[in-house]
Write a protein that holds these residues in place. Structure first.
Motif, short mmCIF file in Angstrom:
data_model
loop_
_atom_site.label_atom_id
_atom_site.label_comp_id
_atom_site.label_asym_id
_atom_site.label_seq_id
_atom_site.Cartn_x
_atom_site.Cartn_y
_atom_site.Cartn_z
N PRO A 7 50.98 44.35 44.90
CA PRO A 7 50.32 43.81 43.66
C PRO A 7 50.21 42.18 44.38
CG PRO A 7 52.77 44.83 43.77
CD PRO A 7 52.33 45.09 44.73
N THR A 8 49.23 41.54 44.06
CA THR A 8 49.24 40.04 44.04
C THR A 8 48.07 39.59 43.32
OG1 THR A 8 48.35 38.32 45.35
CG2 THR A 8 46.98 40.85 45.76
N THR A 9 48.59 38.96 42.35
CA THR A 9 47.94 37.85 41.41
C THR A 9 46.97 37.00 41.33
OG1 THR A 9 48.43 36.36 39.01
CG2 THR A 9 50.00 36.59 40.88
N VAL A 10 45.09 37.24 41.24
CA VAL A 10 44.59 36.70 41.46
C VAL A 10 44.04 35.41 41.57
CG1 VAL A 10 44.15 38.61 42.79
CG2 VAL A 10 42.55 38.16 40.74
N PRO A 11 44.10 34.05 41.76
CA PRO A 11 43.82 32.55 41.15
C PRO A 11 42.05 32.74 40.02
CG PRO A 11 42.59 32.08 43.48
CD PRO A 11 43.97 34.20 43.15
N VAL A 12 41.27 34.18 40.60
CA VAL A 12 39.75 33.82 39.54
C VAL A 12 40.60 34.65 38.44
CG1 VAL A 12 37.60 33.60 39.92
CG2 VAL A 12 38.38 33.18 41.04
N VAL A 13 39.54 34.17 37.58
CA VAL A 13 39.47 35.55 35.93
C VAL A 13 38.15 35.30 35.88
CG1 VAL A 13 40.32 34.96 34.16
CG2 VAL A 13 41.63 34.05 36.44
N VAL A 14 37.98 36.21 35.58
CA VAL A 14 35.82 36.03 34.61
C VAL A 14 36.73 36.23 32.70
CG1 VAL A 14 34.30 37.75 34.74
CG2 VAL A 14 35.46 36.42 36.85
N ASP A 15 35.70 36.27 32.73
CA ASP A 15 35.69 36.13 30.80
C ASP A 15 34.75 37.42 30.40
OD1 ASP A 15 35.17 36.63 28.03
OD2 ASP A 15 35.61 34.63 27.65
N GLU A 16 35.11 38.76 30.85
CA GLU A 16 34.61 39.68 30.29
C GLU A 16 33.07 39.45 29.44
OE1 GLU A 16 36.01 43.53 31.41
OE2 GLU A 16 36.88 42.84 32.80
N GLY A 17 33.56 38.51 28.54
CA GLY A 17 32.91 38.55 27.25
C GLY A 17 31.54 37.67 27.31
N LYS A 18 31.80 36.50 28.65
CA LYS A 18 30.68 36.04 28.34
C LYS A 18 30.03 36.02 30.40
CE LYS A 18 32.85 32.23 27.37
NZ LYS A 18 33.92 30.59 27.89
N CYS A 19 30.53 37.19 30.93
CA CYS A 19 29.69 37.39 31.97
C CYS A 19 28.46 38.71 31.75
CB CYS A 19 30.69 38.32 32.90
SG CYS A 19 29.94 39.56 34.36
N ILE A 20 27.53 37.75 31.93
CA ILE A 20 26.49 38.89 32.01
C ILE A 20 25.38 40.24 33.59
CG2 ILE A 20 25.40 37.53 29.98
CD1 ILE A 20 23.91 36.54 32.54
N ALA A 21 26.85 40.17 34.03
CA ALA A 21 26.13 40.64 35.44
C ALA A 21 26.37 42.35 35.14
CB ALA A 21 27.71 41.42 36.20
N ASP A 22 25.92 42.20 33.64
CA ASP A 22 24.95 43.98 33.33
C ASP A 22 24.17 44.05 33.47
OD1 ASP A 22 26.79 42.63 31.67
OD2 ASP A 22 27.10 44.14 30.34
N LYS A 23 23.47 42.89 33.05
CA LYS A 23 21.84 42.41 33.03
C LYS A 23 21.81 41.35 34.10
CE LYS A 23 22.33 41.49 28.20
NZ LYS A 23 23.43 41.08 27.87
N GLY A 24 22.36 41.68 35.15
CA GLY A 24 21.89 41.71 36.55
C GLY A 24 22.00 40.27 37.47
N CYS A 25 22.85 39.53 36.30
CA CYS A 25 23.81 38.42 37.03
C CYS A 25 24.26 38.65 38.30
CB CYS A 25 23.80 37.27 36.25
SG CYS A 25 24.82 36.06 36.55
N THR A 26 24.43 37.96 39.51
CA THR A 26 24.96 38.27 40.92
C THR A 26 25.76 36.75 41.44
OG1 THR A 26 23.26 38.85 42.23
CG2 THR A 26 24.30 40.33 40.77
N VAL A 27 25.26 35.96 39.93
CA VAL A 27 25.37 34.50 40.98
C VAL A 27 26.86 34.23 41.44
CG1 VAL A 27 25.77 32.02 40.34
CG2 VAL A 27 23.80 33.34 39.13
N CYS A 28 27.80 34.54 41.07
CA CYS A 28 29.21 34.10 41.98
C CYS A 28 29.51 34.78 42.90
CB CYS A 28 30.24 34.35 40.48
SG CYS A 28 30.46 35.97 40.42
N VAL A 29 29.11 35.93 42.74
CA VAL A 29 29.29 37.13 44.68
C VAL A 29 28.17 36.52 45.52
CG1 VAL A 29 29.34 39.08 45.74
CG2 VAL A 29 29.32 38.95 42.68
#
Ligand code: SF4
Ligand code: SF4
Lengths: 77, 578
Positions: A7-29
């Motif tokens: 296991p490893t703890t990763v530095p980047v956290v995504v607020d799932e309430g705000k993320c709109i990837a389900d609407k098609g956003c992939t900007v960060c990726v």
């Protein structure tokens, strides 16, 4: 030789309430130079898949909904 | 995404530019400007929008030669001295003459440079002799501005393709490259009449003290593919033993930016609050003093701003925390360190190759030509010393214009199709194993060995031990490295480059039997600089599969260096400390 899951703890956290990837956003990726972010099949939200981060911040700066927070990787903190 | 797919596509162009960071976009843009009929492809392992050493921007120019502040002659002299005389001045002089035009062009792109109340460029003095540092107030917009120009010039961009080998034509010319998609493992063959490599530093060579593989000084996407590919294509590489080692904020591993802080009165101090070097410009000689102080009873070393007015210290903090490495603010916040209150602990970086900061690069002349016809290199991986971001832009422009003219004169060089299937086999080998060693472990081992054995001071017997250990790791890599998806495949290919760079670092360092460039090439068993035998370049190349070094004379100076000037960079230690 078998492969283990360490296991490893990763530095980047995504607020799932705000993320709109389900609407098609992939900007960060798209912008991440190290290509370590992915959209989860399970949640439909962005997450950090690989612990290979340069804490450089394009993911956070370019996210349209301010969903991303970049922390300093634990080993450097 | 990441699932491996079989596939092989082929495209043809006039000019292929590999690497979309700093030099690459400028090369592609200028090539299209010069010849709007040329088909120019820009290939990038990540995404051109945010790739390379300046993915978040840059806070200033370190080496701007601006009329009224400095002259190309002065700059050429300064860099010759800072680089211990091992400089083909034509390339440095050409840079110095062209860089002002590039500044004006960047200005037109919308990148602002600091001006004083009279509207003149507000250039600051950081170097030992001349005045070349120019702040960029909106330096965080550099990549966006470049991207706009690339779109406007209709450069064809291919993101997420990692070049793995160059193609060499039957007549010995560069004929294109083979690349692999980092998310699918599909191949792309790009046939070209000329190729420009702008693939950055070898920044994943040494292991940072934190032990985090990606906590490097350089952007870790810059893992040395340019050096490795140039080597395998038969190009010569210059002075690789002149390592890059930089002063930085300990653990965070980002630049401490004396260039930013220096003009405001900030400096590097020891634990007794004393200044110990006169000039914070990064050179091997300065790094040697830095290293000595770290090891001494007065170590470690700190960035000192807490003697300045709080507003000044806060202003510097603001610049440092917003542009080049903006996560630095978070690092200090977590540690509870404020620039206006405490001195900030510094350290030295892991070793790497980078001519942007030192002088280790693929050998190029003043037109950015490598020793392989039709193959060019610019930016951190090309041998023009100390050339930084403005050097990448300027030499990228020079490369783009020369290469596009070259391409107009020639046809595509035929190459052997077997090269493609052989390369596919090499690249895919780790995906054919269902048992083995993951690339991250092989990488860790290589880089740990680099730290244990190759970091200066350089000791011959340790270097030889390292070569033996690296040969064992190469055997493991060739027979046991395993990649389970396309992402791991990209990492495996990076590991292969890192290992090539480690071998080259060892080989070149052993060949130069003297010490030079301060800490960068400090050989404890040859502690003196020996100008009569070694005031020359060391060129490393692949001769029929054997790594080989040779001496090459330094080209006669265009700007003479007087006897009493040549050691100026060695007189940096403050002797009588208050
Ligand atoms: S950029 Fe923001 S909104 Fe878009 S996928 Fe990433 S986290 Fe979600
Ligand atoms: S901080 Fe940089 S490397 Fe890390 S996930 Fe964000 S963009 Fe990628």
């Amino acid at each position: 030789m078998p492969i283990a899951n360490t296991p490893t703890t990763v530095p980047v956290v995504v607020d799932e309430g705000k993320c709109i990837a389900d609407k098609g956003c992939t900007v960060c990726v798209d912008v991440c130079p190290l290509d370590v972010l992915r959209i989860s099949d399970l949640t439909g939200k962005a997450y950090m898949k690989y612990d290979e981060c340069w804490y450089c911040m394009p993911c956070e700066a370019d996210c349209p909904t301010d969903a991303v927070t970049v922390n300093i990787p634990y080993l450097l903190r | 995404m990441d699932d491996l797919r079989a596939g092989l596509n082929e495209v043809e162009c006039d000019l292929l530019v590999i690497g979309g960071g700093t030099a690459g976009p400028m090369a592609a843009y200028r090539a299209r400007k010069k010849n709007p009929n040329a088909k120019v492809i820009l290939l990038e392992k990540a995404n051109v929008k945010r790739s390379g050493a300046i993915s978040m921007g840059m806070d200033g120019l370190n080496n701007a030669v601006i009329p009224g502040h400095s002259t190309p002659e002065q700059y050429t002299k300064e860099i010759t001295i800072a680089n211990d005389g091992i400089v083909d001045q034509a390339a440095v002089y050409k840079y110095a003459q062209n860089c002002y035009g590039i500044i004006e062009e960047l200005d037109q792109f919308g990148i602002r440079f600091q001006k004083d109340e009279n509207g003149e460029y507000d250039v600051k003095k950081v170097h030992h002799m001349g005045t070349y540092v120019l702040p960029m107030p909106n330096g965080d917009t550099v990549k966006k501005a470049l991207y706009r120009q690339l779109r406007r010039a209709r450069v064809l961009i291919s993101n997420r393709y990692m070049a793995t080998r160059l193609l060499t034509g039957k007549s010995g010319r560069a004929a294109g490259a083979i690349a692999v998609n980092t998310r699918s493992g599909e191949f792309l063959v790009i046939k070209a009449k000329a190729v420009i490599m702008c693939m950055g530093a070898a920044g994943r060579l040494g292991l940072p003290t934190s032990g985090y593989l990606y906590g490097t000084y350089e952007n870790p996407t810059n893992s040395g593919e340019g050096y490795s590919m140039a080597y395998h294509a038969g190009a010569k590489l210059a002075n690789l033993e002149c390592f890059q080692i930089n002063p930085l904020i300990k653990d965070y591993n980002g630049p401490a930016c004396a260039y930013v802080a220096g003009p405001f009165g900030g400096y590097t101090a020891n634990s007794k609050n004393e200044r110990f070097i006169e000039c914070d410009y990064w050179s091997g000689q300065m790094m040697q003093e830095f290293y000595n102080e770290l090891q001494s009873g007065k170590g470690p070393v700190f960035l000192k701003l807490n003697h300045l007015h709080k507003d000044t210290a806060d202003h510097i903090e603001h610049i440092l925390h917003t542009v080049e490495r903006p996560s630095r603010g978070r690092f200090h916040e977590q540690r509870g360190t404020k620039y206006s209150e405490q001195m900030i602990e510094m350290h030295i970086s892991e070793i790497g190759f980078c001519s942007g900061h030192s002088a280790s690069g693929v050998y190029v002349d003043e037109f950015a030509r490598t020793t392989v016809p039709g193959l060019y290199a610019a930016g951190d991986m090309a041998s023009v010393p100390h050339n930084y971001m403005l050097g990448a832009f300027t030499n990228g422009a020079i490369a783009g214009e020369h290469a596009v003219d070259f391409a107009a004169e020639v046809d595509h060089d035929e190459f052997d199709d077997a090269a493609i299937s052989m390369e596919q086999e090499r690249v895919l080998a780790p995906t054919k194993r269902d048992d083995g060693i993951p690339p991250n472990q092989i990488e860790y081992k290589i880089r740990r060995l680099v730290n244990d054995y190759l970091q200066p001071p350089k000791v011959t017997a340790k270097y030889e031990l390292c070569q033996a250990r690296l040969a064992e790791v190469r055997e493991d890599m060739n027979t046991q490295m395993m990649a389970r998806d396309a992402h791991e495949l990209m990492r495996s290919m990076e590991v292969a480059s890192i290992l090539d760079c480690a071998d080259m670092a060892a080989h070149a360092s052993l060949y130069r039997a003297e010490s030079r460039w301060g800490l960068y090439h400090w050989r404890s068993d040859y502690p003196d600089t020996n100008d009569s035998d070694w005031k020359c370049h060391v060129l490393l190349s692949n001769q029929d599969g054997v790594m080989t070094c040779e001496k090459k004379e330094v080209a006669p100076y265009i700007i003479p260096i007087a006897e009493d000037e040549k050691d100026a960079y060695y007189k940096q230690r403050i002797t009588a400390q208050a």
